[in-house]
Design an enzyme around this catalytic site. Structure first.
Site, PDB file in Angstrom:
ATOM      1  N   LYS A 228       1.282  -1.257  -0.202  1.00 13.97           N
ATOM      2  CA  LYS A 228       0.145  -0.056  -0.085  1.00 13.97           C
ATOM      3  C   LYS A 228       0.741   1.309  -0.339  1.00 13.97           C
ATOM      4  O   LYS A 228       0.352   2.068  -0.641  1.00 13.97           O
ATOM      5  CB  LYS A 228      -0.919  -0.659   1.253  1.00 13.97           C
ATOM      6  CG  LYS A 228      -0.514   0.073   2.409  1.00 13.97           C
ATOM      7  CD  LYS A 228      -0.951  -1.457   3.575  1.00 13.97           C
ATOM      8  CE  LYS A 228      -0.402  -1.562   4.972  1.00 13.97           C
ATOM      9  NZ  LYS A 228      -0.799  -3.018   5.309  1.00 13.97           N
TER      10      LYS A 228
ATOM     11  N   ILE B 277     -10.522  -8.292   1.196  1.00 19.96           N
ATOM     12  CA  ILE B 277     -12.062  -7.456   0.290  1.00 19.96           C
ATOM     13  C   ILE B 277     -11.297  -7.424  -0.436  1.00 19.96           C
ATOM     14  O   ILE B 277     -11.257  -6.180  -1.344  1.00 19.96           O
ATOM     15  CB  ILE B 277     -12.148  -6.541   1.549  1.00 19.96           C
ATOM     16  CG1 ILE B 277     -12.241  -6.757   3.108  1.00 19.96           C
ATOM     17  CG2 ILE B 277     -13.763  -5.915   1.280  1.00 19.96           C
ATOM     18  CD1 ILE B 277     -12.568  -6.294   4.263  1.00 19.96           C
TER      19      ILE B 277
ATOM     20  N   ASP C   1      -1.644   4.805   7.273  1.00 17.40           N
ATOM     21  CA  ASP C   1      -1.889   3.761   6.718  1.00 17.40           C
ATOM     22  C   ASP C   1      -3.050   3.199   6.489  1.00 17.40           C
ATOM     23  O   ASP C   1      -3.346   3.517   5.488  1.00 17.40           O
ATOM     24  CB  ASP C   1      -1.917   2.204   7.723  1.00 17.40           C
ATOM     25  CG  ASP C   1      -1.773   0.946   7.321  1.00 17.40           C
ATOM     26  OD1 ASP C   1      -0.860  -0.025   6.524  1.00 17.40           O
ATOM     27  OD2 ASP C   1      -2.902   0.403   7.118  1.00 17.40           O
TER      28      ASP C   1
ATOM     29  N   LYS D 176      -4.333   3.488   2.932  1.00 14.11           N
ATOM     30  CA  LYS D 176      -5.313   2.470   1.747  1.00 14.11           C
ATOM     31  C   LYS D 176      -6.550   4.358   1.092  1.00 14.11           C
ATOM     32  O   LYS D 176      -7.060   4.389   0.447  1.00 14.11           O
ATOM     33  CB  LYS D 176      -5.716   2.662   2.469  1.00 14.11           C
ATOM     34  CG  LYS D 176      -5.099   1.143   2.994  1.00 14.11           C
ATOM     35  CD  LYS D 176      -5.903   0.797   4.119  1.00 14.11           C
ATOM     36  CE  LYS D 176      -4.781  -0.687   4.324  1.00 14.11           C
ATOM     37  NZ  LYS D 176      -4.474  -1.005   5.925  1.00 14.11           N
TER      38      LYS D 176
END
Lengths: 404, 404
Positions: free
Chosen positions: A103, A134, A199, A203
């Protein structure tokens, strides 16, 4: 043969190898040819591994992969930013498809790598980089064909969610909950990327850029982490019938957008409020589809590897687009200018302080040693202005959004 | 040109036309050619419509569609079973791809149409037939490439969920809540397909056949509806800290499976319990991906049309498989043989009755005019046996599963 070059043999890389071994027969049947890991790039060949690597070619030299004509797809599962970026660029230039689970890398180089892949007619896919297992990016791209997406976001960091769940359910304080997360392996020894929200921000940068079809850079996202949260906050939330969650969200407002990563006080009945432990949930709202949510494991070797391999299979069967999924809209960043109500705790108290904040207080929740309030509806930037004018620094307050 | 023949101009058909008009420019850009509705089949050309149909060719004769060489894809959005089945078969035989939103039809003819499409090398897609706008079938097929799916199901009928939500939140009795659902348009004038669970059963039949890779027929699914639920049930559920939901679920157990549509008493904290009103949620559990859930609007013209058009776009860009997604596993139906605890209300009471049921009672919840109990863990078929031996017919009891 579908020839794969794997970068990294950590948790996700190991999961990739395990799944490919487990599904060997089924995948060969599906594709009409086997998926073969031709070479694995690691930093240290001598490091002891959980996996039996005897049957794989392990190398420390990326050239071995780039020069292997039978490698059509590079699967990147390192935690590295700079070196891996060089490898992925080289791979695309060299005519190899790229799948990344990284990411930080994807967030940093999203535009450049998307355009390079488009130019070369290759796939650049990164399902595993957002919300672990997911499959939200593929679904989002599908929905974008028919919908204008007005909102996207949710809980995308399992570490923070685990800490908040443990504090809420068990009455642990922040440092105890963090220690537990580190012991289980949810949090790194240096947990700052997670607890300070970076983080989640990375995303959201990816999700929002795709969803809103405009460039949402890391610097466009307002950021508050959970590192300042205390037992008192949890107790007050409970009294309000609410729960704290770290929410990453971006929404379209007219010809502008707002994006933020911020602790939020959610009503206990809300779907997001029920997301516990290391689970993630991503919601999107489209003008045709309405509200659509995806809920599952946001981390872990097998789920994340599963997402990366899903990308690989889309490449293998040809059901991907090399066209960049990024859009051409030019929405203005309205960050901090839109009104909302906030939960604010200041780590000190005196009458002058309360007096200074009085104009923006809607409800006083606690005072004495600290000042805790719910604010009136106002722009976030006004809160920052007030904090600054009272010389209250980042370490001396905890701020959350009060969800309607 | 992507030539489309549309069957039906009800809520979903109208939604399809509206979305194609709204996204005309974007779709032409995406596909490099326009999507054109060549002809629309209706039952009655004179029926007044919400939509301006002047610019479309409307016909009552399917031959007009089948003979139109420029129609590559048939989009079926009727509520009809038999006639539409004939049309879809004819379309596939005639070399046209098929997309259907018709759950009763898809459930009834799943195997035949899947194999026919495979034989002809054509697409047979039906995303809109399960859970309205939620793109669960595509995600399920993706997950099946890498996972053994062990469980699938959830809340797939918005009408029942609306009724149960209104009864729980507002204390309405069943007939009031049903009437409200009918007034809003959630429930049909004849609501039996929904409230007796048949609609959920059809959707589960489709989900389970794909997920478990074995044939799960309508007749393999145990069925209890919500039509017998009363205010007393809701009150007792509330005391237990639980909520009633109509749950459709199928799971693999060793070399067998169990599939059922049944009211379930869920803990209030569970994700499914938080699904309110006309929303749906489908959960699947795979051996790599873990638990994955999809949540969104299970009905409505635009969301359902959106799902059907998503299928159409997958056909247009070639990212579909004509291979039947049905599997070759031969799992044994264990329906009714596996142990669980149940909530049972019998509409009458006397001491002999309580005595007769005593061996299976774990907890007596209410007695006097009626007998309400939680049972010990036992196979469902044992409950049916007890009911039968006491001559208690379907109208005289209400049964739900107690979720762990």
């Amino acid at each position: 043969m579908i020839g794969v070059g794997l970068l990294g043999l950590g948790t996700v890389g190991t999961g990739i190898v395990e799944i490919l071994e487990d599904r060997k027969k089924e995948l060969e049947e599906l594709l009409g040819e086997p998926v073969v890991i031709r070479k694995i790039l690691v930093l240290n060949k001598k490091k002891p591994r959980k996996l039996n690597t005897d049957r794989y070619v392990i190398t420390t030299d990326f050239k071995d992969l780039i020069n292997d004509k039978d490698i059509q797809i590079i699967l990147e599962a390192t935690g590295d930013q700079d070196r891996a970026y060089g490898y992925l660029k080289e791979a695309l230039i060299g005519g190899k498809h790229v799948v990344s689970a990284n990411k930080a890398l994807v967030s940093k180089h999203l535009e450049e790598l998307s355009l390079l892949a488009e130019e070369k007619g290759l796939a650049f896919l990164y399902e595993a980089s957002v919300a672990g297992g997911i499959p939200v990016l593929k679904a989002l791209k599908d929905q974008l064909r028919l919908n204008r997406i007005n909102k996207i976001g949710g809980i995308v960091n399992g570490t923070c969610n685990f800490i908040l769940t443990r504090m809420g359910d068990e009455g642990l304080d922040y440092s105890q909950a963090l220690k537990e997360a580190q012991e289980i392996g949810y949090a790194e020894l240096d947990p700052r990327d997670d607890v300070e929200g970076l983080d989640s921000l990375r995303k959201l940068r990816i999700l929002a850029s795709l969803a809103l079809q405009t460039r949402v850079g890391e610097e466009d996202i307002l950021l508050e982490g959970i590192e300042g949260i205390s037992k008192l906050d949890l107790e007050l939330a409970n009294k309000l019938g609410r729960r704290f969650k770290l929410i990453a969200t971006a929404r379209r407002v007219g010809v502008g957008f707002e994006a933020q990563v911020m602790p939020s006080l959610l009503k206990k009945e809300s779907q997001l409020s029920g997301v516990c432990g290391a689970y993630n949930m991503v919601e999107l709202t489209g003008d045709k589809i309405g509200s659509l949510s995806f809920y599952g494991l946001g981390a872990g070797g097998l789920p994340t590897a599963n997402a990366a391999l899903s990308d690989l299979l889309d490449i293998a069967v040809g059901s991907y687009s090399s066209k960049s999924p990024l859009g051409q809209e030019a929405l203005t960043n309205l960050g901090g200018k839109l009104e909302a109500s906030f939960y604010l705790r200041i780590n000190k108290y005196n009458c002058e302080l309360e007096q200074a904040f009085k104009p923006i207080i809607e409800e006083l929740l606690f005072s004495g040693t600290q000042l805790v309030v719910l604010t009136k509806k106002l722009p976030l930037k006004e809160i920052y202005y007030q904090l600054e004018s009272q010389s209250i620094s980042k370490n001396d307050y905890f701020l959350a959004r009060l969800e309607a």
